[in-house]
Design a protein around this motif. Structure first.
Motif, mmCIF file in Angstrom:
data_model
loop_
_atom_site.group_PDB
_atom_site.id
_atom_site.type_symbol
_atom_site.label_atom_id
_atom_site.label_comp_id
_atom_site.label_asym_id
_atom_site.label_seq_id
_atom_site.Cartn_x
_atom_site.Cartn_y
_atom_site.Cartn_z
ATOM 1 N N LEU A 149 0.879 -1.175 0.144
ATOM 2 C CA LEU A 149 0.054 -0.185 -0.092
ATOM 3 C C LEU A 149 1.003 1.231 0.064
ATOM 4 N N ILE A 150 1.782 1.375 0.974
ATOM 5 C CA ILE A 150 2.499 2.659 0.924
ATOM 6 C C ILE A 150 3.416 2.663 -0.213
ATOM 7 N N LEU A 151 3.809 1.688 -0.933
ATOM 8 C CA LEU A 151 4.782 1.730 -2.162
ATOM 9 C C LEU A 151 3.933 2.253 -3.158
ATOM 10 N N ALA A 152 2.766 1.944 -3.351
ATOM 11 C CA ALA A 152 1.917 2.280 -4.461
ATOM 12 C C ALA A 152 1.410 3.553 -4.282
ATOM 13 N N LYS A 153 1.247 3.908 -2.971
ATOM 14 C CA LYS A 153 0.694 5.386 -2.482
ATOM 15 C C LYS A 153 1.830 6.310 -2.897
ATOM 16 N N THR A 154 2.954 5.966 -2.659
ATOM 17 C CA THR A 154 3.950 6.938 -2.859
ATOM 18 C C THR A 154 4.453 7.096 -4.306
ATOM 19 N N ILE A 155 4.274 6.077 -5.149
ATOM 20 C CA ILE A 155 4.571 6.026 -6.571
ATOM 21 C C ILE A 155 3.391 7.054 -6.965
ATOM 22 N N ILE A 156 2.127 6.736 -6.669
ATOM 23 C CA ILE A 156 0.918 7.597 -7.193
ATOM 24 C C ILE A 156 1.346 9.161 -6.807
ATOM 25 N N GLU A 157 1.752 9.342 -5.590
ATOM 26 C CA GLU A 157 1.634 10.888 -5.065
ATOM 27 C C GLU A 157 2.982 11.516 -5.690
ATOM 28 N N ILE A 158 3.764 10.897 -6.005
ATOM 29 C CA ILE A 158 5.064 11.651 -6.564
ATOM 30 C C ILE A 158 5.011 11.247 -8.227
ATOM 31 N N GLY A 159 4.132 10.740 -8.664
ATOM 32 C CA GLY A 159 4.064 10.503 -10.067
ATOM 33 C C GLY A 159 5.233 9.680 -10.538
ATOM 34 N N SER A 160 6.116 9.112 -9.851
ATOM 35 C CA SER A 160 7.378 8.394 -10.308
ATOM 36 C C SER A 160 7.655 7.106 -9.939
#
Length: 173
Positions: free
Chosen positions: A119-130
């Motif tokens: 969850l945290i990995l996916a959320k971080t990728i989505i939030e930073i767009g990278s």
């Protein structure tokens, strides 16, 4: 495991002697998985080890294999073992119910930790767009600080590790 238990018996006897004959100040630490059953069954034949205080790792806390295959030995040793406390949040209870319904299997605290890591990995990728590893690593702490997952707050400590959850001590009786 007999040769190892004999070595452990000798070390325990040496420690008891060093402690002035006080066996209550000497214990056994058992870090094992399902082989713990054979170890504690064999240890029951060695009074020196069998009558000490035993501590286990989280891998043997609440072990159904131990409870079913060595109940008398486990009851005698108690095997005091830490285990991360399961959250009682709605998120956790809902996830556990959905998992059990979908798989027919039990849901462990470690599965919820894996779920929250994804969850945290996916959320971080989505939030930073990278999905650049350097960018994700840099942003991870801030995202974790503000995320409550199925296992609770996902905050990191000063070393970048998950802040430890509360633990319970389990034993066999």
């Amino acid at each position: 495991f007999c040769p190892y238990l004999q070595q452990g018996r000798d070390q325990a006897q040496e420690a008891i002697t060093r402690m002035g004959g006080d066996a209550g100040r000497v214990g056994v630490l058992l870090i094992a998985y399902d082989e713990a059953v054979r170890i504690i069954k064999q240890a029951s034949q060695c009074d020196t080890l069998y009558n000490l205080v035993w501590f286990g790792s989280d891998s043997i806390a609440k072990s159904q294999v131990i409870a079913s295959d060595a109940p008398l030995e486990a009851n005698h040793l108690r095997l005091f073992s830490p285990l991360a406390r399961e959250p009682d949040s709605t998120k956790y209870l809902d996830l556990r119910a959905r998992f059990v319904e979908a798989t027919g299997s039990e849901f462990s605290i470690y599965q919820v930790y894996l779920y929250d890591a994804a969850l945290i990995l996916a959320k971080t990728i989505i939030e930073i767009g990278s999905d650049n590893a350097t960018d994700v690593t840099y942003a991870l702490t801030g995202v974790c600080e503000n995320t409550y997952g199925a296992s609770g707050w996902l905050r990191l400590n000063e070393y970048g590790d998950r802040a430890p959850p509360p633990y319970d001590i389990w034993y066999y009786a």
